[in-house]
Design a protein around this motif. Structure first.
Motif, PDB file in Angstrom:
ATOM      1  N   GLU A  13      63.866   8.401 -41.540  1.00 38.29           N
ATOM      2  CA  GLU A  13      63.563   8.421 -42.970  1.00 38.29           C
ATOM      3  C   GLU A  13      62.802   9.696 -43.341  1.00 38.29           C
ATOM      4  O   GLU A  13      63.003  10.271 -44.413  1.00 38.29           O
ATOM      5  N   THR A  34      65.240  12.504 -43.704  1.00 36.60           N
ATOM      6  CA  THR A  34      65.892  12.470 -45.016  1.00 36.60           C
ATOM      7  C   THR A  34      65.005  13.109 -46.083  1.00 36.60           C
ATOM      8  O   THR A  34      65.467  13.937 -46.876  1.00 36.60           O
ATOM      9  N   ARG A  77      70.493  13.694 -40.436  1.00 36.36           N
ATOM     10  CA  ARG A  77      70.075  12.481 -39.738  1.00 36.36           C
ATOM     11  C   ARG A  77      70.161  12.690 -38.229  1.00 36.36           C
ATOM     12  O   ARG A  77      71.072  13.337 -37.721  1.00 36.36           O
TER      13      ARG A  77
END
Length: 609
Positions: free
Chosen positions: A432, A435, A441
């Motif tokens: 996360e 991101t 990713r």
């Protein structure tokens, strides 16, 4: 992008030197010899046998008289002991819970009841007490307010009414405005020492929210330093380098220290008005070759003046990435790039928490008004903390009382927690964070990279979308590709930015001390099928002037020198060694200057030949 193995990445400190936090010295009156006692010699001896200190016994007898009841004397001595214990900097347990904002008296009581080593039992007792008190009195519990850097519910006009600038040198706390700020900070639960130091270092023109934000950054760092750091972890060995000014400072008319703008949007960002497309930079600084240097914006006084002076007097561009993505990241950038024709890399980053993590919307409480996250940290909240949050909420049916909500929001802001279930707040996962920071990713996943390594490397990286916005002007200048000298590469934020901009990288010479970070860049290079040449070095101090010249002759020079030296001694979270550019790690900034100077001088010679 900066090498920062100590994990001191905290944005939210300006001129607030955390090293100044010290406990008050003991009163000289308590260190003096106890007054003579005569008729109370027997009482004195009895109390000594009970384990009380001679100083406290003498003080109590002197205060209440030699004929006072023994219980009165003992009660007085106990109060002295409690006060002494509360103020002692030697008790890490007390400091820990005071830093979390709990009331001093209740902390001491909980420690007496559960023992100093039972941290979790103490915490649970304090939480239960705070929530219970709030529910009964329908007021907030006595927990310090951990302010975010802005109130997201305010309008832009309200949020950015103040500027971090002042034309006058003022004595701290001497004006009515400073007095009001001091009272406001104390009302929010901060100590007078913290508030006074914040005002002294930041000045009276800084908003209350920013002052509180700076103090909270210190508290986060203190908590991490004392309870999360590995005591066996050794600091990396960094060779000291003598620091010498490379050039004369600006004229006395320009001696006013650099100030941080609000809003912190530099020459403009894609989602905000006020775009600037022209600026003036000194002739000596004009490129190519281009340079791009990054570090924490909220550094100690004078740091950015020094950085600017050593980088050809180019003024820094200060940008907070919250105006570009869903997380804050206050950074300063000194560069000689054009500023006209910038564009946002595609796809654009998600602008709010709910856009970045849509699955959280189902569980997000209506009373949690956050739309942005704070700066990505190099450490995560503990499981014990998220469990305490859960218990604090489950103790109530329906919407919790204001006291419980305040405690939960404070912790969510401090540790960047998001909602993943009913009453379940959780720290961000590394993917996360990738991101939010604009990396692909799994960029840092696997390949010998532990979770701790991932958090540390991501917490110290570039925000790729912000850097790509600045570097986008290079695409029309280098349609056939670019040669890059990447210093303090980290996990390759600059390289990822260039790749996302579809600027071919003909050659990248990367210098990065961390072996796992070097592997990450190498994996990225291979996985994205780069056609150019990647050469990796481990230490900038091993990149000699002769080696730089050799590389430039081999590849035809460098078009861009990019990097951000370690922020260990600059970041506000480092209350141990926030010594500025003379610090053990942050002095490597001068290596960036050395290398850049060699590149620029060699480029001139190559053009003449």
């Amino acid at each position: 992008m900066a090498q920062d193995s100590a994990g001191w990445n905290t944005d939210d400190e300006l001129d607030f030197e955390i090293d100044n936090y010290q406990s008050s010295p003991p009163s000289s009156s308590l260190q003096s010899s106890p007054p003579a006692v005569t008729s109370s010699d027997g009482l004195f001896a009895t109390l000594i046998d009970m384990g009380f200190s001679p100083e406290n016994i003498a003080r109590a007898i002197e205060e209440h008289g030699p004929n006072a009841d023994t219980l009165v004397i003992i009660d007085a001595i106990s109060k002295y002991s409690v006060n002494c214990e509360a103020s002692s900097s030697k008790s890490k347990t007390i400091d820990h819970f005071l830093a979390m904002g709990f009331e001093e008296e209740k902390v001491i009581k909980a420690i007496h009841e559960h023992g100093e080593d039972n941290i979790e039992e103490i915490a649970n007792a304090l939480i239960s007490s705070a929530v219970s008190d709030a529910a009964k009195a329908e007021v907030s519990p006595v927990i310090k307010e951990e302010e975010d850097d802005i109130d997201w519910s305010e309008s832009d006009d309200e949020k950015y009414a103040d500027f971090l600038s002042s034309d006058d040198e003022r004595v701290p706390n001497s004006s009515p405005e400073n007095g009001n700020q001091l009272r406001s900070l104390k009302d929010m639960g901060f100590s007078e020492l913290e508030a006074s130091l914040a005002l002294e270092r930041c000045g009276g023109k800084v908003s209350i929210a920013d002052l509180a934000d700076f103090i909270c950054a210190a508290q986060i760092a203190r908590e991490f330093d004392e309870f999360h750091a590995d005591p066996e972890e050794q600091k990396p060995s960094v060779k000291k380098r003598r620091i010498e000014p490379r050039r004369e400072s600006r004229s006395s008319a320009d001696d006013e220290p650099l100030r941080l703008p609000i809003p912190m949007i530099g020459f403009g960002v894609p989602n905000e008005p006020g775009l600037i497309t022209q600026r003036s930079i000194p002739a000596i600084a004009q490129g190519p070759p281009f340079f791009y240097y990054e570090n924490v914006a909220l550094a100690p006084k004078g740091v950015w003046d020094t950085i600017s002076r050593h980088l050809y007097d180019v003024l820094p561009e200060f940008v907070d990435s919250k105006y570009i993505c869903a997380a804050a990241r206050k950074r300063g950038y000194v560069h000689n790039l054009p500023i006209s024709g910038r564009y946002q890399v595609q796809p654009p980053p998600k602008y709010t928490i709910s856009e970045a993590f849509p699955l959280t919307k189902k569980w997000w409480p209506t009373w949690d008004k956050r739309t942005k996250l704070n700066c990505i940290l190099t450490v995560n909240a503990s499981a014990q903390l998220t469990n305490r949050i859960r218990h604090a909420l489950e103790a109530h049916t329906g919407e919790p009382p204001e006291g419980a909500k305040k405690y939960v929001i404070d912790q969510c802001k401090k540790w960047n927690l998001v909602w993943v279930g009913k009453n379940k707040a959780a720290p961000l996962e590394p993917d996360e964070m990738e991101t939010l920071l604009g990396f692909p990713r799994n960029h840092t996943r696997g390949g010998g990279m532990s979770r701790t390594d991932r958090l540390k490397s991501l917490g110290n990286s570039f925000q790729v979308d912000t850097v790509a916005y600045h570097l986008s002007v290079l695409k029309p200048l280098f349609p056939n590709g670019i040669n890059v000298l990447s210093l303090f590469t980290g996990i390759g934020g600059g390289e990822v930015a260039l790749h996302r901009l579809q600027i071919p990288m003909k050659t990248v010479v990367s210098v990065e001390i961390s072996a796992v970070n070097r592997n990450i860049l190498k994996d990225f290079w291979e996985q994205t099928n780069q056609k150019g040449t990647l050469i990796e070095f481990a230490d900038v101090q091993d990149l000699s002037n002769e080696k730089i010249v050799e590389l430039m002759k081999k590849f035809g020079g460098f078009d861009l020198v990019i990097g951000g030296s370690p922020c260990n001694n600059l970041a506000g979270g480092n209350r141990v060694s926030r010594s500025g550019l003379e610090g053990e790690q942050s002095c490597l900034f001068f290596e960036y200057c050395r290398i850049l100077e060699v590149v620029r001088e060699t480029t001139k010679k190559m053009r003449r030949s």
